[in-house]
Structure formats: structure tokens, C-alpha cells
Design an enzyme around this catalytic site. Structure first.
Site, mmCIF file in Angstrom:
data_model
loop_
_atom_site.group_PDB
_atom_site.id
_atom_site.type_symbol
_atom_site.label_atom_id
_atom_site.label_comp_id
_atom_site.label_asym_id
_atom_site.label_seq_id
_atom_site.Cartn_x
_atom_site.Cartn_y
_atom_site.Cartn_z
ATOM 1 N N THR A 186 0.856 -1.197 0.000
ATOM 2 C CA THR A 186 0.000 0.000 0.000
ATOM 3 C C THR A 186 0.884 1.235 0.000
ATOM 4 O OG1 THR A 186 -0.040 0.052 2.381
ATOM 5 C CG2 THR A 186 -1.834 -1.118 1.313
ATOM 6 N N GLU A 331 -6.070 -3.265 -0.703
ATOM 7 C CA GLU A 331 -6.498 -4.377 0.157
ATOM 8 C C GLU A 331 -7.701 -5.124 -0.426
ATOM 9 O OE1 GLU A 331 -5.635 -1.387 1.097
ATOM 10 O OE2 GLU A 331 -4.626 -1.363 3.050
ATOM 11 N N LYS A 439 -13.856 18.568 10.669
ATOM 12 C CA LYS A 439 -14.911 18.693 11.676
ATOM 13 C C LYS A 439 -15.011 20.153 12.075
ATOM 14 C CE LYS A 439 -14.129 14.070 13.288
ATOM 15 N NZ LYS A 439 -12.727 13.716 13.140
ATOM 16 N N TRP A 444 -19.599 17.700 10.069
ATOM 17 C CA TRP A 444 -18.538 17.247 9.180
ATOM 18 C C TRP A 444 -18.644 17.939 7.832
ATOM 19 C CZ3 TRP A 444 -17.340 11.293 9.598
ATOM 20 C CH2 TRP A 444 -17.006 11.002 10.937
#
Ligand code: AMP
Length: 542
Positions: A186, A331, A439, A444
Site C-alpha cells: 500500500t 487491500e 470537523k 462534518w
């Protein structure tokens, strides 16, 4: 009671043998590192994959040993895909955009025994050769006559010589389909990279699913250009799906600029292309500047990061090319969702269709998903509630390779690190990476929404939104912008452009103009680096 069907393991060798037998003449075209266009077909690819397998046997590379590649998209890389995995070794694709030190770390961590590389990357190999003691053989993916004699790399051989010494007769071994077939590290923005280790079974199931009509819709009638690199998550599995269906495949090699990609699309009658938004941005820039048109391209799958609406519109409205927005991760092999419309969307006005196309799409069979709140409770599929996106399925990771850490799974689900909504029809939309969510005053703000609006402005080439600490609101968004060459844009003009497009409190507090935004090895904006660059930045009116 067991079924009475033949017990044939799902093995990657079967894909290339099928392609050779049923689609032997289907073309594999590559722009080579050497600069020319090379043409071959699945029959020859199969034959040379068997030579790769024999070469590995001759060097006594054991079953399960890792064979690394540092290479562009091309036919030799495809032969290694099949020859290495098919013979029971593990193909380890290395990302050449990483720093050589990091590449060396990864090679050692994976314990690679063979390293095959394109000549472009000879400087990287020279830099790391003495730091990767486990590598027994370096193979330069070129003809013997272009290999310099003074590289100083011990055990260096040219790929063509390596193959020439071998027969193309080979009996592919039969083994457990759960055996490892390939691995990919990754991009990892913090700490060391981690490896996903795919199996033959996961790769084949993923290849079937990727070819489905509501997925990438791959068939023998296609001419496919994967600009998405074979060194990152197996080019989204396209090499396998293409061989499985007998589709023509066109490899761009190292030339990924807009002009080269456009020329290849036209000359090879490509009807389907795959890439990350930054690649298409370059190509659309070229097509627009030169007033060109696509004569064969019909659809393009875009993923890796959020596809801005301006790009979907440009492809669709100006060039008549359908955009399939897709989402996945290393993944996940990588495909999780693809955005294709359902029948009942046909009647919708264009604006509403665009709203759906902007979503990352519906699950393909094999990927189950859910969104959960901070207590792990599942949230409703109402298109509004957003939470941590979790996935499970046969081509999703259960643990990282050679890792001391506990399995990342929570009750069998893999936490993706993405924050998303899912609507009643099952369309998932990413609002952010969980670490990028802003935030503000207990609410959000989606950095992707803020970025999408900025790049819809005709003067903006690229935009990144990040949160900046604020004493009252906790965090406030700012947008960092690269403008198109020769176009003027002021802070006030861009902030005014947000009016009516999102709620007032979501509009960024400031615009910071920069020359460029740092991109990572897989074309994603590196917000951690941006945050470092803006360490001393102070919000206006503070
Ligand atoms: P990688 O493992 O490097 O392929 O990165 C996977 C991550 O890229 C995902 O977890 C997402 O955060 C991001 N990503 C991939 N595709 C999309 C997309 N279509 N829209 C937004 N983010 C995406």
C-alpha cells in the site's frame, strides 16, 4: 452431501492457456521503453510465459518465492504476470515512483529473490543493488544487445537472453488455489508500507467480477488501454480480465502524457480506457487544446481518487464517452464498487443522473459493504447518514503479509478508512478518507465536495481541501488551488463561485494558490505533505 462437479482449482495459469487456445490471435500492443510500438498476441504471450516459468525453474526459484518487477505496462510485464504466478511463485510489483530507499526496504521486507526491471529504472537498481542482499538475480527487461556491460550489478542478465535459453514447453503445476499469486504494498502515508498478498482464487474471482456488464463490462470485442499501472494493484485486475475474455490490450509503456495516450487510443482503436483522474486531466487538456475528438473511445473507468463532476461532464457531454466511476483499494484487489445506472434512472434529468454518476457506485457481487457509527452500529442506507465504510468478501484482505500486528478485521469486516454514505438503491458515495474529514462546529465537511466545486471552475486545474485548526469551530476548511496555465483567478472570485453550491458554513475560509500540489506514487494528492508545507499558515480574521 458434496456436489459432483470436477475439483479444478482456480489457477492463474488457466487464464493464459485459455486466452492462447480461444483467443490466440487477439492482440497485445505495447508502446515500449525503446519508444517503438510492439505487437504480439495471447498465443505468443502464453508461449513466453512458459519460458519465464522454465527460467525460474532453471534458477531453482522455489514455489512461493517472490519475484519482483519494477516495470511499466507492457507485454514483458504481462508475461511475468502469468509466468511467475502460474508456476507457483509470487509476483511482487514494485512502485517505481517511491523513493529508492523505500523500494529497497520493500524488497527486503518481501524477501524478493529475483528482480526484473525496465531499463528506465536502471538508476534505481544501481542505487539499491547492494542494499538488497536477498536478490539473487537481476533481469533487465530488454534485448541482450542493449544491456550495458558496465552496470556493476552482479548477476545481471537481459530478459530476452533469459528467455531464449528456455523451451516454451512447460506443464503448469497444479496446487491449492488459495496459494499466494501476487503482492502489492500500500502507498502508506505514514509508517512503513504494508503488503496485500493476493491468492490465485481471489485473483480469478476478482477477474470474473471485474468483467461483468455492470462492472467494467469487458469482452472479446474490446480494445482496452489500462493507463492505470501494472505496478499498482495489478492494473485493477484488467490484465487478467482481458486475457480471460480475449480482449485486445494496449499498453502505454512509460508515455503517459496526454498526447501519447490520445495517439494510442486513436491508432489502436481503443474503446475502453482505465486510469486515475490526474491522467485524464492531462489527456483532456491536450484534446481540448488541440480541438481533437475521439473516434473509437466509448467508455472510461476512473478511480483511485474521486472523479470531479467537471471531468464526468467533459467526457460525457463534449466527447460522448461514458465515465464509470469506480472505487476500491489495494487491500481489495482492488475493485469494490462501480457506478453504472439502473433502468429507472433513464427518465431522470441530466443533472440528477450526474448526481448518481458522481457516486462511487454499487457493490459488485463478491463485495459486501456497510457503514457504521463510532460504536460500530450499522447506519441506514438513506444516502445521508455517513460513517466508516466496512467491506468483506473473497478478494478482500484478511491480514497484511509478514506483519506482527493483529488482523485489521472487526467481526470479519475490513475497515476501509473511508467515510461514506449508501443510498436506498445501494449506491455508495465516499465523503472522505477518515483522516481527511473536516470537523467544524460539531458538523462534518466533505473535503471531496469542496474540491469538486473548485475544479468545476474553468480557471482551476487542481484543488485540495484541508482542515485548519480553529479556536472556536475546531477546524475550518481552506482550499489549495493550482490554476490553469495563463488563467487569472482571485481568492474572491473562487469563494463567490461556492455561493449556492454548498451551505455557507461549508464554504472554505480561504484560498491558497500554489504552483503544484504534491502527488503520491499512485497519483493521489498528498494532503499530509500539503499540511506540512502549510505548517505556518494562519486563517484570515484570526
Ligand atoms: P490505494 O490502496 O492506493 O488504491 O488507495 C485506496 C484509497 O483510494 C481508497 O481507500 C479511497 O480513499 C481512495 N479512492 C479510490 N477510489 C476512489 C474514488 N473513486 N473516489 C474517492 N476515493 C477513492
Amino acid at each position: 452431501m458434496l456436489g459432483l462437479m470436477q475439483d479444478e482449482p482456480l489457477l492463474i495459469s488457466a487464464i493464459i492457456e485459455f486466452a492462447a487456445r480461444h483467443h490466440g490471435n487477439a492482440e497485445v500492443v505495447s508502446r515500449r521503453v525503446e519508444g517503438d510500438i510492439h505487437r504480439t498476441n495471447y498465443r505468443q504471450i502464453a508461449s513466453r510465459s512458459r519460458q519465464v516459468a522454465n527460467a525460474l525453474d532453471a534458477k531453482k526459484i522455489a514455489f512461493g518465492d517472490r519475484v519482483a518487477t519494477l516495470a511499466w505496462n507492457g507485454y514483458r510485464h504481462l508475461e511475468l504476470y502469468f509466468g511467475v504466478s502460474g508456476s507457483g511463485r509470487v509476483l511482487h510489483t514494485l512502485n517505481p515512483r517511491l523513493h529508492p530507499e523505500q523500494i529497497a526496504w520493500i524488497v527486503n521486507h518481501a524477501d524478493d529473490k529475483v528482480l526484473c526491471f525496465d531499463m528506465t529504472f536502471l538508476p534505481i537498481i544501481k542505487a539499491i543493488a547492494t542494499k538488497v542482499p536477498g536478490v539473487q538475480h537481476f533481469v533487465a527487461m530488454c534485448d541482450a544487445n542493449v544491456l550495458p556491460s558496465d552496470t556493476g550489478i552482479t548477476g545481471l542478465v537481459s530478459y530476452e537472453q533469459w528467455l531464449n535459453e528456455q523451451s516454451d514447453h512447460y506443464t503448469w503445476p497444479v496446487f491449492d488455489e488459495k496459494s499466494a499469486s501476487s503482492m502489492c504494498y500500500t502507498s502508506g502515508t505514514t509508517g512503513h508500507p504494508k503488503a496485500a498478498l493476493y491468492s490465485h482464487r481471489s485473483t480469478i474471482l476478482h477477474a470474473y467480477a471485474a468483467a461483468l456488464p455492470d462492472s467494467l463490462n469487458i469482452s472479446a470485442r474490446d480494445s482496452i488501454l489500462p493507463v492505470v499501472p501494472m505496478f499498482h494493484v495489478n492494473a485493477w485486475g484488467i490484465p487478467y480480465s482481458a486475457a480471460m475474455t480475449g480482449a485486445k490490450i494496449v499498453f502505454p509503456g512509460p508515455a503517459m502524457d496526454g498526447k501519447s495516450v490520445f495517439e494510442l487510443i486513436e491508432s489502436e482503436k481503443v474503446n475502453f480506457a482505465a486510469g486515475v483522474p490526474t491522467v485524464w486531466q492531462m489527456m483532456l487538456g491536450h484534446v481540448h487544446a488541440e480541438n481533437l475528438k475521439f473516434s473509437t473511445l466509448k467508455r472510461t473507468v476512473i478511480g483511485g481518487s474521486a472523479c470531479p463532476p467537471a471531468m464526468i461532464n467533459a467526457f460525457n457531454d463534449v466527447y460522448g464517452v461514458e465515465v464509470l466511476h469506480a472505487w476500491g483499494m489495494t487491500e481489495m484487489s482492488p475493485l469494490g464498487t462501480v457506478c453504472t445506472l439502473k433502468n429507472h434512472h433513464d427518465a431522470l434529468p441530466a443533472q440528477d443522473k450526474l448526481k448518481i454518476r458522481l457516486k462511487q457506485g454499487r457493490s459488485i457481487f463478491g463485495v459486501d459493504m456497510k457503514i457504521v457509527d463510532e460504536h460500530g452500529e450499522e447506519l441506514p442506507w438513506d444516502g445521508k447518514s455517513f460513517g466508516d465504510l466496512m467491506v468483506k468478501g473473497p478478494w478482500i484482505i484478511s491480514n497484511y503479509y509478514n506483519s506482527d500486528a493483529a488482523s485489521p478485521l472487526i467481526d470479519g469486516w475490513f475497515p476501509t478508512g473511508d467515510v461514506a454514505t449508501i443510498d436506498a438503491d445501494g449506491y455508495m458515495q465516499i465523503t472522505d478518507r477518515s483522516k481527511d474529514v473536516i470537523k467544524s462546529g460539531g458538523e462534518w465537511i466533505s473535503s471531496i465536495d469542496v474540491e469538486n466545486i473548485a475544479v468545476a471552475h474553468p480557471a482551476v486545474a487542481m484543488a485540495a481541501c484541508i482542515g485548519i485548526k480553529h479556536p472556536k469551530w475546531d477546524e475550518r476548511p481552506i482550499v489549495i488551488v493550482v490554476t490553469k496555465p495563463g488563467v487569472a483567478l482571485t481568492r474572491e472570485e473562487l469563494l463567490a463561485f461556492y455561493e449556492g453550491k454548498i451551505a455557507k458554513w461549508q464554504v472554505p475560509d480561504d484560498v491558497v494558490f500554489v504552483e503544484s500540489i504534491p502527488l503520491g506514487g499512485t497519483g493521489k494528492m498528498q494532503k499530509t505533505k500539503l499540511r506540512e508545507q502549510l505548517a505556518g499558515y494562519v486563517l484570515p480574521n484570526l
